[in-house]
Motif scaffolding. Structure first.
Motif, short mmCIF file in Angstrom:
data_model
loop_
_atom_site.label_atom_id
_atom_site.label_comp_id
_atom_site.label_asym_id
_atom_site.label_seq_id
_atom_site.Cartn_x
_atom_site.Cartn_y
_atom_site.Cartn_z
N UNK A 125 23.11 -42.47 8.04
CA UNK A 125 23.74 -41.07 7.92
C UNK A 125 22.82 -40.34 6.87
N UNK A 126 23.02 -39.04 6.71
CA UNK A 126 22.15 -38.27 5.72
C UNK A 126 22.27 -38.56 4.44
N UNK A 127 23.33 -38.87 4.08
CA UNK A 127 23.80 -39.23 2.66
C UNK A 127 22.92 -40.58 2.31
N UNK A 128 23.03 -41.54 3.27
CA UNK A 128 22.25 -42.92 3.23
C UNK A 128 20.71 -42.78 3.02
N UNK A 129 20.37 -41.80 3.82
CA UNK A 129 18.68 -41.39 3.81
C UNK A 129 18.58 -40.95 2.45
N UNK A 130 19.19 -39.95 1.92
CA UNK A 130 18.95 -39.43 0.45
C UNK A 130 19.02 -40.18 -0.48
N UNK A 134 15.95 -41.39 -2.87
CA UNK A 134 15.69 -41.31 -4.73
C UNK A 134 16.10 -42.61 -5.27
N UNK A 135 16.16 -43.89 -4.58
CA UNK A 135 16.28 -45.21 -4.99
C UNK A 135 15.24 -45.92 -4.49
N UNK A 136 13.92 -46.26 -5.20
CA UNK A 136 13.00 -46.78 -4.79
C UNK A 136 13.20 -48.35 -4.64
#
Length: 219
Positions: A125-130, A134-136
């Motif tokens: 989902x878009x939230x999972x992609x973001x 933001x979390x290397x």
């Protein structure tokens, strides 16, 4: 096939290999669906028995021979498992590969697990992609360039934290000392004492003994 029936069949096969060969021949020629009632674990057990009791005969390269159903039995009994990828079937193939040392079974198990993962995959989902962006730590690093990019971001974050912490400590110490022109650590800089070269210069100006003569003077 019920557990009792299957155990009886295996017992007959283990006691009399000649009878087992005849049963396999008859099933191949007259009852192709004779093994359709077997469960996946039962097929794995029959494959292991056939691998040990009915080994394949070595054939010279380039020589044409007639297929023997008994020699093909160990692989044919696994055909339904190979045709239906699942985590259970992959686990059975992996266990058989460990017990027999078969590279073929190990390869088939690995390919089956990949196929199962592909079937279960869903797009993020878009939230999972973001969240991943933001979390290397959640990224999959597949090359040296990707590793360098992640390390650069981490070092940049560490540098920002150190600069922010240093500025905060400097501000707190300045407020605590109340010095309008603070030096390092909020204190006025200490006076510098003259070194050996400075003392010699002062002695020459004052005409004191022990001073080193100038470049143009004589001793």
């Amino acid at each position: 096939m019920s557990l009792e029936q299957f155990n009886g069949l295996v017992t007959v096969f283990e006691r009399d290999h000649a009878l087992a060969r005849d049963i396999i021949h008859q099933a191949h020629n007259h009852a192709p669906d004779a093994w359709s009632a077997l469960t996946a674990p039962q097929r794995g057990r029959l494959h292991l028995w056939a691998h040990q009791a009915l080994p394949r005969q070595l054939v010279a390269s380039g020589r044409a021979v007639r297929s023997d159903p008994t020699e093909e039995f160990s692989s044919q009994i696994l055909s339904p498992l190979l045709a239906q990828p699942s985590a259970e079937h992959a686990a059975i193939l992996e266990e058989l590969a460990k017990q027999t040392g078969s590279v073929w079974l190990r390869t088939e198990a690995a390919q089956m697990r990949n196929a199962v993962r592909a079937q279960q995959w869903r797009p993020p989902t878009a939230a999972e992609v973001r969240e991943v962006l933001t979390a290397p730590s959640r990224r999959i690093i597949g090359s040296g360039e990707q590793l360098a990019a992640v390390m650069a971001e981490i070092l940049e974050d560490v540098g920002d934290d150190l600069r922010a912490d240093r500025a905060l400590r400097w501000h707190r110490q300045r407020s605590h000392n109340g010095c309008p022109c603070p030096g390092r650590h909020g204190r006025a800089p200490a006076p510098r004492l003259p070194g050996r070269r400075g003392r010699c210069a002062e002695q020459r100006r004052a005409g004191l003994p022990g001073s080193r003569p100038g470049r143009g003077s004589r001793v």
